[in-house]
Write a protein that holds these residues in place. Sequence first.
Motif, PDB file in Angstrom:
ATOM      1  N   PRO A  33       0.895  -1.200   0.242  1.00 27.90           N
ATOM      2  CA  PRO A  33      -0.197  -0.296  -0.125  1.00 27.90           C
ATOM      3  C   PRO A  33       0.882   1.780  -0.056  1.00 27.90           C
ATOM      4  CG  PRO A  33      -0.324  -1.943   1.771  1.00 27.90           C
ATOM      5  CD  PRO A  33       0.709  -2.213   1.654  1.00 27.90           C
ATOM      6  N   VAL A  34       0.321   2.500  -0.956  1.00 27.86           N
ATOM      7  CA  VAL A  34       1.348   3.731  -1.004  1.00 27.86           C
ATOM      8  C   VAL A  34       1.082   4.280   0.139  1.00 27.86           C
ATOM      9  CG1 VAL A  34       1.387   6.110  -1.700  1.00 27.86           C
ATOM     10  CG2 VAL A  34       1.314   3.895  -3.058  1.00 27.86           C
ATOM     11  N   GLY A  35       0.402   3.659   1.509  1.00 24.86           N
ATOM     12  CA  GLY A  35       0.148   4.585   2.199  1.00 24.86           C
ATOM     13  C   GLY A  35       1.421   3.448   2.938  1.00 24.86           C
ATOM     14  N   ALA A  36       2.067   3.054   2.900  1.00 22.24           N
ATOM     15  CA  ALA A  36       2.970   2.945   3.983  1.00 22.24           C
ATOM     16  C   ALA A  36       4.445   3.000   3.918  1.00 22.24           C
ATOM     17  CB  ALA A  36       2.587   0.877   3.992  1.00 22.24           C
ATOM     18  N   PHE A  37       4.451   3.586   2.928  1.00 25.19           N
ATOM     19  CA  PHE A  37       5.983   4.358   2.523  1.00 25.19           C
ATOM     20  C   PHE A  37       6.500   5.530   3.622  1.00 25.19           C
ATOM     21  CE2 PHE A  37       5.079   1.337  -0.708  1.00 25.19           C
ATOM     22  CZ  PHE A  37       6.058   1.006  -1.250  1.00 25.19           C
ATOM     23  N   ASP A  38       7.060   5.969   3.407  1.00 23.36           N
ATOM     24  CA  ASP A  38       7.311   7.091   3.876  1.00 23.36           C
ATOM     25  C   ASP A  38       8.018   8.458   3.337  1.00 23.36           C
ATOM     26  OD1 ASP A  38       8.365   5.770   6.184  1.00 23.36           O
ATOM     27  OD2 ASP A  38      10.570   5.077   5.011  1.00 23.36           O
ATOM     28  N   LEU A  39       8.123   8.225   2.037  1.00 21.82           N
ATOM     29  CA  LEU A  39       7.463   9.534   1.120  1.00 21.82           C
ATOM     30  C   LEU A  39       7.167   8.779  -0.022  1.00 21.82           C
ATOM     31  CD1 LEU A  39      11.197   9.989   2.090  1.00 21.82           C
ATOM     32  CD2 LEU A  39       9.971  11.448   1.836  1.00 21.82           C
ATOM     33  N   PHE A  40       5.641  10.266  -0.725  1.00 23.55           N
ATOM     34  CA  PHE A  40       5.070   9.851  -1.423  1.00 23.55           C
ATOM     35  C   PHE A  40       5.070  10.603  -2.595  1.00 23.55           C
ATOM     36  CE2 PHE A  40       0.370   9.649  -3.999  1.00 23.55           C
ATOM     37  CZ  PHE A  40       0.832   8.634  -4.535  1.00 23.55           C
ATOM     38  N   GLY A  41       6.387  10.454  -3.360  1.00 21.18           N
ATOM     39  CA  GLY A  41       6.544  11.545  -4.774  1.00 21.18           C
ATOM     40  C   GLY A  41       6.531  11.064  -6.082  1.00 21.18           C
ATOM     41  N   LEU A  42       5.995  12.404  -6.625  1.00 20.58           N
ATOM     42  CA  LEU A  42       4.943  12.817  -7.401  1.00 20.58           C
ATOM     43  C   LEU A  42       5.286  13.742  -8.462  1.00 20.58           C
ATOM     44  CD1 LEU A  42       2.178  12.910  -5.033  1.00 20.58           C
ATOM     45  CD2 LEU A  42       1.574  11.451  -7.207  1.00 20.58           C
ATOM     46  N   SER A  43       5.556  12.487 -10.369  1.00 23.98           N
ATOM     47  CA  SER A  43       6.820  14.030 -10.973  1.00 23.98           C
ATOM     48  C   SER A  43       5.134  14.751 -11.849  1.00 23.98           C
ATOM     49  CB  SER A  43       7.599  12.685 -11.592  1.00 23.98           C
ATOM     50  OG  SER A  43       7.865  13.507 -12.377  1.00 23.98           O
ATOM     51  N   PHE A  44       5.404  15.467 -12.135  1.00 27.92           N
ATOM     52  CA  PHE A  44       4.177  16.129 -12.744  1.00 27.92           C
ATOM     53  C   PHE A  44       4.468  17.069 -14.094  1.00 27.92           C
ATOM     54  CE2 PHE A  44       2.378  16.322  -8.672  1.00 27.92           C
ATOM     55  CZ  PHE A  44       0.799  16.037  -8.490  1.00 27.92           C
ATOM     56  N   SER A  45       4.916  16.245 -15.205  1.00 25.23           N
ATOM     57  CA  SER A  45       5.420  17.023 -16.646  1.00 25.23           C
ATOM     58  C   SER A  45       4.055  17.573 -17.140  1.00 25.23           C
ATOM     59  CB  SER A  45       5.370  16.045 -17.580  1.00 25.23           C
ATOM     60  OG  SER A  45       5.160  14.792 -17.341  1.00 25.23           O
ATOM     61  N   THR A  46       2.249  17.421 -17.197  1.00 25.28           N
ATOM     62  CA  THR A  46       2.233  18.740 -16.357  1.00 25.28           C
ATOM     63  C   THR A  46       0.756  18.261 -15.664  1.00 25.28           C
ATOM     64  OG1 THR A  46      -0.725  18.373 -17.767  1.00 25.28           O
ATOM     65  CG2 THR A  46       1.015  15.945 -18.168  1.00 25.28           C
ATOM     66  N   GLU A  47      -0.042  19.505 -15.890  1.00 30.10           N
ATOM     67  CA  GLU A  47      -0.686  19.959 -14.442  1.00 30.10           C
ATOM     68  C   GLU A  47      -2.132  18.758 -14.619  1.00 30.10           C
ATOM     69  OE1 GLU A  47       0.652  22.048 -16.550  1.00 30.10           O
ATOM     70  OE2 GLU A  47       1.647  23.307 -15.494  1.00 30.10           O
ATOM     71  N   LEU A  48      -2.247  18.397 -15.629  1.00 31.42           N
ATOM     72  CA  LEU A  48      -3.841  18.006 -16.247  1.00 31.42           C
ATOM     73  C   LEU A  48      -3.695  16.578 -15.356  1.00 31.42           C
ATOM     74  CD1 LEU A  48      -4.281  18.895 -19.942  1.00 31.42           C
ATOM     75  CD2 LEU A  48      -4.943  19.565 -17.987  1.00 31.42           C
ATOM     76  N   GLY A  49      -2.282  16.455 -14.646  1.00 31.94           N
ATOM     77  CA  GLY A  49      -1.985  15.188 -13.561  1.00 31.94           C
ATOM     78  C   GLY A  49      -2.899  15.515 -12.094  1.00 31.94           C
ATOM     79  N   TYR A  50      -3.210  16.485 -11.925  1.00 35.95           N
ATOM     80  CA  TYR A  50      -3.792  16.727 -10.859  1.00 35.95           C
ATOM     81  C   TYR A  50      -4.855  15.770 -10.088  1.00 35.95           C
ATOM     82  CZ  TYR A  50      -0.394  21.003 -11.000  1.00 35.95           C
ATOM     83  OH  TYR A  50       0.790  21.689 -10.712  1.00 35.95           O
ATOM     84  N   THR A  51      -5.761  15.707 -10.884  1.00 39.11           N
ATOM     85  CA  THR A  51      -7.115  14.987 -10.151  1.00 39.11           C
ATOM     86  C   THR A  51      -6.614  13.789 -10.288  1.00 39.11           C
ATOM     87  OG1 THR A  51      -8.242  14.942 -12.579  1.00 39.11           O
ATOM     88  CG2 THR A  51      -8.824  16.351 -10.914  1.00 39.11           C
ATOM     89  N   ASN A  52      -5.222  13.106 -10.530  1.00 37.57           N
ATOM     90  CA  ASN A  52      -5.067  11.977 -10.758  1.00 37.57           C
ATOM     91  C   ASN A  52      -4.322  11.344  -9.046  1.00 37.57           C
ATOM     92  OD1 ASN A  52      -6.140  11.046 -13.242  1.00 37.57           O
ATOM     93  ND2 ASN A  52      -4.033  10.416 -14.233  1.00 37.57           N
ATOM     94  N   MET A  53      -3.560  12.674  -9.257  1.00 34.85           N
ATOM     95  CA  MET A  53      -3.095  12.472  -7.668  1.00 34.85           C
ATOM     96  C   MET A  53      -3.859  12.486  -6.268  1.00 34.85           C
ATOM     97  SD  MET A  53      -1.255  15.777  -5.557  1.00 34.85           S
ATOM     98  CE  MET A  53      -1.882  16.955  -5.753  1.00 34.85           C
ATOM     99  N   LEU A  54      -4.901  13.301  -7.021  1.00 33.78           N
ATOM    100  CA  LEU A  54      -6.100  13.173  -5.710  1.00 33.78           C
ATOM    101  C   LEU A  54      -7.044  11.415  -5.601  1.00 33.78           C
ATOM    102  CD1 LEU A  54      -7.387  16.970  -5.742  1.00 33.78           C
ATOM    103  CD2 LEU A  54      -5.249  16.219  -4.310  1.00 33.78           C
TER     104      LEU A  54
END
Length: 645
Positions: A106-127
Amino acid sequence: MPVESAASVFPQLEALLPHVQKPIQYVGGELNSTVKPWEECEVRWALMYPDAYEVGLPNQGVMILYEVLNERDGVLAERTYSVWPDLEKLMREHEVPQFTVDSHRPVGAFDLFGLSFSTELGYTNMLAALDLAGIPLEAADRTVAHPLVVAGGHAAFNPEPVADFIDCAVIGDGEQAVLEITDVVRAWKAEGMPGGRDEVLLRLAKTGGVYVPRFYDVEYLPDGRIARTVPNRSGVPWRVSKHTVMDLDEWPYPKQPLVPLAETVHERMSVEIFRGCTRGCRFCQAGMITRPVRERSITGIGDMVEKGLRATGFEEVGLLSLSSADHSEIGDVAKGLADRYEEEKIGLSLPSTRVDAFNVDLANELTRNGRRSGLTFAPEGGSERMRKVINKMVSEEDLIRTVSTAYGNGWRQVKLYFMCGLPTETDEDVLQIADMATRVIAEGRAASGRSDIRATVSIGGFVPKPHTPFQWAPQLSPEDTDARLAKLRDKIRGDKKYGRSIGFRYHDGKPGIVEGLLSRGDRRVGAVIRAVYEDGGRFDGWREYFSYDRWMACAEKTLPAFGVDVDWYTTRERSYEEVLPWDHLDSGLDKDWLWEDWQDALDETEVEDCRWTPCFDCGVCPSMQTEIQIGPTGRKLLPLSVAGK
Ligand code: SF4
């Protein structure tokens, strides 16, 4: 630090996979993927490219960080991608959290969750990923039990629209930055996590290279503009600096590129041959924020290609950069690689090429071992005047000469890429695209002696971006964009002699307005993003999922409370005095220089490339203690000495 169980969720996930499209994308185990022992690592990263596997897996940024982190003792990194709505629905029903594809933890079990955004259109996918991971959407609601959410990539140069959802952002090159963050987190954990989440974020902020939005207050003027952005903790810098990796030869990543299991957008091995661009195209955020130019040496490139091909079995090599034909030794690189891999029929490609840096000898080397596919050129502006405004110093004569030589050498297809909606543009500027395309066909027919040659005109809507000279410019409304492009389409189609040889591709102006809102937005835009996500918005970079109406409805619901609207963020011209939402994020570019360059654009004055002319003081090199690194090195790619290592 997270207390959530780190056990693999694969048993629960496996039961869902027969019911979703392309289940292979969720199973992991790709060639060159890595699973390190969980218990033996002190710092654990989950890395995400917030799009589907087919787009996310080939992403070079994530691939590089994945390898850099996994090479470190006591540190592990795993990957996670956006799940399609069919799987999201099942995961919610069966309470399966967002997982990594490597060990399905589970992603929630990691210390850090790093997201790479090459475009702003990925913001809803982050949420969507945060929610599926059980991580509170708002950073303020997270505890020491949750991972630190770190944003990077080009969009992070203005992370203000997602300031409420991320814990921190890193601007610039990630290789060294992720290791520095790892060291801070490792030390804090070893000390028993004193001061909790606030303390580790403060330590990161004090490095000067990590932006922690919670430590900055934004004050507004009565008219809605920003009065100032001010640190609210002592020791936190007023401006956060970008990271720049010097000497790419010391960072030959990815050494072991991932080989996808499912179909992806690029099925080739990519080697970045240089980073940065100083051509100075005024619309180009990537060029501005990645200065200065740093070339990988010809021997460094040869070594990476050889090792990468042996590690993957790919049959094509992409030589990546912002303008690959600009490498000072590109001719030797292309010839050396074509010679070396002639027998194995390894194809070469240069994904981005400038007209003036292109020559047909180079094109012949590139296609010697592979297919002769179409050529793409990007004059960007249809008229000579427009190209002066955007500082794309390509003359129509250059373009016609290059393209007709290509047709004369056997190419049948050429794609010409332009933008619509550029500052000061008129209908006439755009209609000249049709004139250029007809000249290309006429000269091409003459050079090749054939009538079956084709040119495709492809048009994108211009979106003004932060940290560029056009950051103050008004964006063209979608109605005006569409009307202008309709006139161009009619002109091309109405041409009896050449029209049938010219393809015409364009997108409507609506997605560009949402991108514009997110690019130049401030913290108030976060409310729009959240509302869109809650209304079901996902995969906004995909035409079939993107809903302009949803974005506008959510903006109308949320922005009036702040006294602003979508037009205020997009079609409004900014003044010199205005505090911009990203002014406290230091890309190295001097704001006064950017303003002068904006004035030069309005005067149609061009600026040379500082690689070959004296420095024109954009500010980057002195403020970031960097310098231009270009060849020629005088070395040749051969002899080959790396095989078998
Ligand atoms: S500081 Fe000078 S040399 Fe460096 S990128 Fe800017 S203009 Fe070029």
